[in-house]
Write a protein that holds these residues in place. Structure first.
Motif, PDB file in Angstrom:
ATOM      1  N   ASN A  69      70.054  39.737  53.429  1.00  0.00           N
ATOM      2  CA  ASN A  69      70.959  39.228  52.392  1.00  0.00           C
ATOM      3  C   ASN A  69      71.816  38.073  52.869  1.00  0.00           C
ATOM      4  O   ASN A  69      72.183  37.203  52.073  1.00  0.00           O
ATOM      5  N   GLU A 119      71.228  35.480  54.580  1.00  0.00           N
ATOM      6  CA  GLU A 119      70.631  34.146  54.734  1.00  0.00           C
ATOM      7  C   GLU A 119      69.673  33.883  53.585  1.00  0.00           C
ATOM      8  O   GLU A 119      69.126  34.805  52.998  1.00  0.00           O
ATOM      9  N   CYS A 120      69.512  32.594  53.297  1.00  0.00           N
ATOM     10  CA  CYS A 120      68.537  32.190  52.276  1.00  0.00           C
ATOM     11  C   CYS A 120      67.451  31.308  52.897  1.00  0.00           C
ATOM     12  O   CYS A 120      66.777  30.561  52.194  1.00  0.00           O
ATOM     13  N   CYS A 163      64.421  32.193  51.181  1.00  0.00           N
ATOM     14  CA  CYS A 163      64.410  32.213  49.714  1.00  0.00           C
ATOM     15  C   CYS A 163      63.307  31.349  49.113  1.00  0.00           C
ATOM     16  O   CYS A 163      62.623  31.759  48.167  1.00  0.00           O
ATOM     17  N   HIS A 192      61.469  33.932  46.784  1.00  0.00           N
ATOM     18  CA  HIS A 192      62.234  34.298  45.586  1.00  0.00           C
ATOM     19  C   HIS A 192      62.127  33.259  44.462  1.00  0.00           C
ATOM     20  O   HIS A 192      63.116  32.620  44.093  1.00  0.00           O
ATOM     21  N   LEU A 207      65.489  31.565  42.387  1.00  0.00           N
ATOM     22  CA  LEU A 207      65.766  30.138  42.535  1.00  0.00           C
ATOM     23  C   LEU A 207      65.623  29.355  41.228  1.00  0.00           C
ATOM     24  O   LEU A 207      65.781  28.138  41.213  1.00  0.00           O
ATOM     25  N   GLU A 219      70.687  27.686  46.975  1.00  0.00           N
ATOM     26  CA  GLU A 219      70.414  28.407  48.216  1.00  0.00           C
ATOM     27  C   GLU A 219      71.623  28.453  49.148  1.00  0.00           C
ATOM     28  O   GLU A 219      71.631  29.215  50.101  1.00  0.00           O
ATOM     29  N   TRP A 220      72.628  27.643  48.918  1.00  0.00           N
ATOM     30  CA  TRP A 220      73.781  27.608  49.810  1.00  0.00           C
ATOM     31  C   TRP A 220      75.048  27.657  48.967  1.00  0.00           C
ATOM     32  O   TRP A 220      75.037  27.418  47.767  1.00  0.00           O
ATOM     33  N   THR A 262      63.755  40.186  42.748  1.00  0.00           N
ATOM     34  CA  THR A 262      64.317  39.779  44.040  1.00  0.00           C
ATOM     35  C   THR A 262      64.524  40.973  44.956  1.00  0.00           C
ATOM     36  O   THR A 262      64.209  40.916  46.157  1.00  0.00           O
ATOM     37  N   ASP A 314      62.772  41.456  48.546  1.00  0.00           N
ATOM     38  CA  ASP A 314      63.559  41.701  49.760  1.00  0.00           C
ATOM     39  C   ASP A 314      63.175  43.014  50.420  1.00  0.00           C
ATOM     40  O   ASP A 314      63.183  43.124  51.652  1.00  0.00           O
TER      41      ASP A 314
END
Length: 430
Positions: free
Chosen positions: A212, A214-215, A218, A222, A226, A231-232, A368, A372
Motif C-alpha cells: 500500500n 508505494e505505487c 500501480c 491497477h 489509475l 500515482e503520487w 484493486t 493487491d
C-alpha cells in the motif's frame, strides 16, 4: 501470556525477542526486512504483543454504533473486543470476555442490546461495563463491584473509533485534533456504511502495508484505479510535472474558497493526512470518474474534492472524496495470513438504488484489492524461498515503504526495551 504460565515456564519468546532486536539493529535501512519478519510464527507473536497489542488501532466508525446499545465486535489476535455506545452518546470499549468463566458476551459482528448479557450464565453488565446481575447462586458475600468488564482504552475523533490494549498507550491526541479538523466537512456522525467487504490474504501483514505504501507497481497492476488516481501525492515527487503542480494549485484554490482543509499534515511517521486532486475531469474513484453517490457528504457542495488520504500505522489507509469515503483496515491472522476490511461510507440519507449503486461504488477498489492480494501473496511465496535475501527499496518510488519500516523498526525496538538502531537515531516516529 498468563502470569501463572510465565512464572512456571518463563517467556518462551525471549530468545526470539533478542534475535528480533539484533536483526533490526543491524539491518540495512533501505533494504527489505530479513526473512523471519515475514514468515516466522514466533516473530508474528512478537508483532502482535509489541505492535498490535500496544499501538492505537481503528476499531470502526462512530456511525456504526449510532444509538445507545449499538455495538460492534472485533478480534485482535486472540483478544475479542466489544465497542458499544453507552449513555449520553459515550463510546466504551471492553474485552468481550465475561468475568464469570470467560465466555464471550457478544457473538455477532454487530447488534443492539439494552444490557450486555452473557449467553452462558446470564451475568448482566451495564453498557459502561458495571456488573448488574450475577444471580443469588454466587452467595451473599459476592461483591459485584469487583467483577466489571475489563476496559480497553478508547478515543473518538473525526468519526473514527481508536482503541489500544496497552496499559499506557502512546500519545495520539495531537493527531486526533488534526483528524477532527480535517474530517469536519464530512459530518461523520451523519454517515453510514453502504458496503463492507472482507478479504483474506495469504501474506504477512507487513507485506500488505508495504504494497500500500508505494505505487511503483500501480502502472503495471491497477488499470481500474489509475482511471482516477494520481500515482503520487506530493508536488516534490520527481514524477510531478508542471501540469500536475498547476492542477494541484487550481484545486487548492477551489478548496480554500469552500474552507475545505487540504494542507499536508504529518504526526511523525505514524500519521499522515494530505488532500490531492484526482485526474482532471474526474471527481470520484469510479470507472468513469463520475460521482458514485449523488448525495454529497456533510456540508460539502463541490464534488471535486480530490481524495484526502489518511494514513494511520500500523494498519489503516483511507480515501475521502466529496461523495463517499473508503476506510481500509488490516488485521494480522497468522505469520502468513492477513484480513483486510474495506468500508465504503456515504451520507446517512443517501438511498441505495436512487443516490448510489453499491456495485458501481465498489468496482474500482474490489478490483484493486484483489490485484493487491495476488501481488502480496506472490511476494510471500518468493520470500519463503531459501533464495530470498533483503533487496533494495527504490529511494525515489518506495520512500513510503522505507518510512513504514522505519516506524515499525523504531516502535518494535522501543516496545521491546531495546537500544535504537543507529540508522533510526533521527527518526522521530510516534
Amino acid at each position: 501470556m498468563d502470569v501463572t504460565a510465565t512464572l512456571s515456564l518463563g517467556d518462551p519468546l525471549e530468545p526470539a525477542r533478542k534475535a528480533t532486536a539484533e536483526m533490526l539493529q543491524t539491518r540495512e535501512r533501505t533494504f527489505s526486512l530479513p526473512q523471519p519478519f515475514y514468515n516466522d510464527e514466533r516473530l508474528f507473536q512478537i508483532d502482535m504483543q509489541e505492535i498490535f497489542h500496544k499501538e492505537w488501532l481503528i476499531a470502526g466508525m462512530t456511525c456504526e454504533i449510532p444509538a445507545k446499545g449499538n455495538y460492534i465486535t472485533l478480534q485482535i489476535g486472540k483478544n475479542p473486543i466489544i465497542v458499544v455506545r453507552g449513555a449520553e452518546g459515550k463510546v466504551h470499549a471492553f474485552h468481550n470476555v465475561c468475568r464469570h468463566r470467560g465466555s464471550r458476551l457478544c457473538v455477532s459482528d454487530k447488534g443492539k442490546v439494552a444490557k450486555l448479557v452473557c449467553p452462558y450464565h446470564q451475568w448482566t453488565y451495564e453498557l459502561d461495563g458495571r456488573l448488574l446481575f450475577a444471580g443469588t447462586e454466587m452467595g451473599a458475600d459476592f461483591d459485584m463491584n469487583q467483577y466489571g468488564l475489563k476496559p480497553v482504552n478508547v478515543k473518538v475523533a473525526g468519526g473514527y473509533i481508536f482503541i489500544s490494549l496497552a496499559e499506557n498507550p502512546p500519545a495520539i491526541d495531537d493527531f486526533l485534533a488534526t483528524l477532527d479538523h480535517y474530517m469536519e466537512p464530512y459530518d461523520m456522525e451523519n454517515t453510514k456504511v453502504a458496503v463492507q467487504t472482507t478479504l483474506m490474504e495469504k501474506a504477512n501483514w507487513k507485506l500488505v502495508l508495504e504494497n500500500n505504501r508505494e505505487c511503483y507497481h500501480c502502472n503495471g497492476s491497477h488499470p481500474e484505479l489509475l482511471q482516477t488516481l494520481l500515482e503520487w501525492d506530493d508536488t516534490n515527487d520527481p514524477r510531478a510535472s508542471q501540469e500536475f503542480k498547476d492542477h494541484v494549485a487550481a484545486s487548492a484554490a477551489a478548496w480554500e474558497a469552500e474552507k475545505i482543509p487540504y494542507l499536508h499534515k504529518s504526526h511523525g511517521l505514524r500519521n499522515r493526512i494530505v488532500r490531492m486532486p484526482l485526474l482532471k475531469g474526474t471527481v470520484s474513484m469510479t470507472m468513469d470518474g463520475k460521482q458514485a453517490c449523488q448525495k454529497l457528504m456533510g456540508r460539502i457542495k463541490n464534488p471535486d474534492l480530490g481524495s484526502m488520504r489518511i494514513l494511520h500505522l500500523p494498519h489503516s489507509w483511507n480515501h475521502c472524496m466529496g461523495d463517499h469515503m473508503i476506510v481500509f483496515t488490516v488485521w494480522p491472522i497468522s505469520a502468513q495470513e492477513t484480513m483486510v476490511t474495506t468500508k465504503w461510507l456515504v451520507h446517512k440519507d443517501a438511498v441505495e438504488g436512487v443516490d448510489y449503486d453499491p456495485e458501481r461504488m465498489r468496482k474500482v477498489w474490489d478490483a484493486t484489492n484483489d490485484q493487491d492480494r495476488r501481488l502480496a501473496e506472490e511476494n510471500q511465496r518468493g520470500i519463503n524461498s531459501t533464495a530470498y535475501q533483503p533487496g533494495p527499496y527504490s529511494k525515489t518510488y518506495e520512500f513510503g515503504v522505507v518510512n513504514f519500516i522505519d516506524w515499525y523498526s523504531q516502535r518494535l525496538l522501543n516496545n521491546l526495551g531495546a537500544e535504537p538502531a543507529p540508522y533510526l537515531k533521527e527518526v522521530q516516529a510516534q
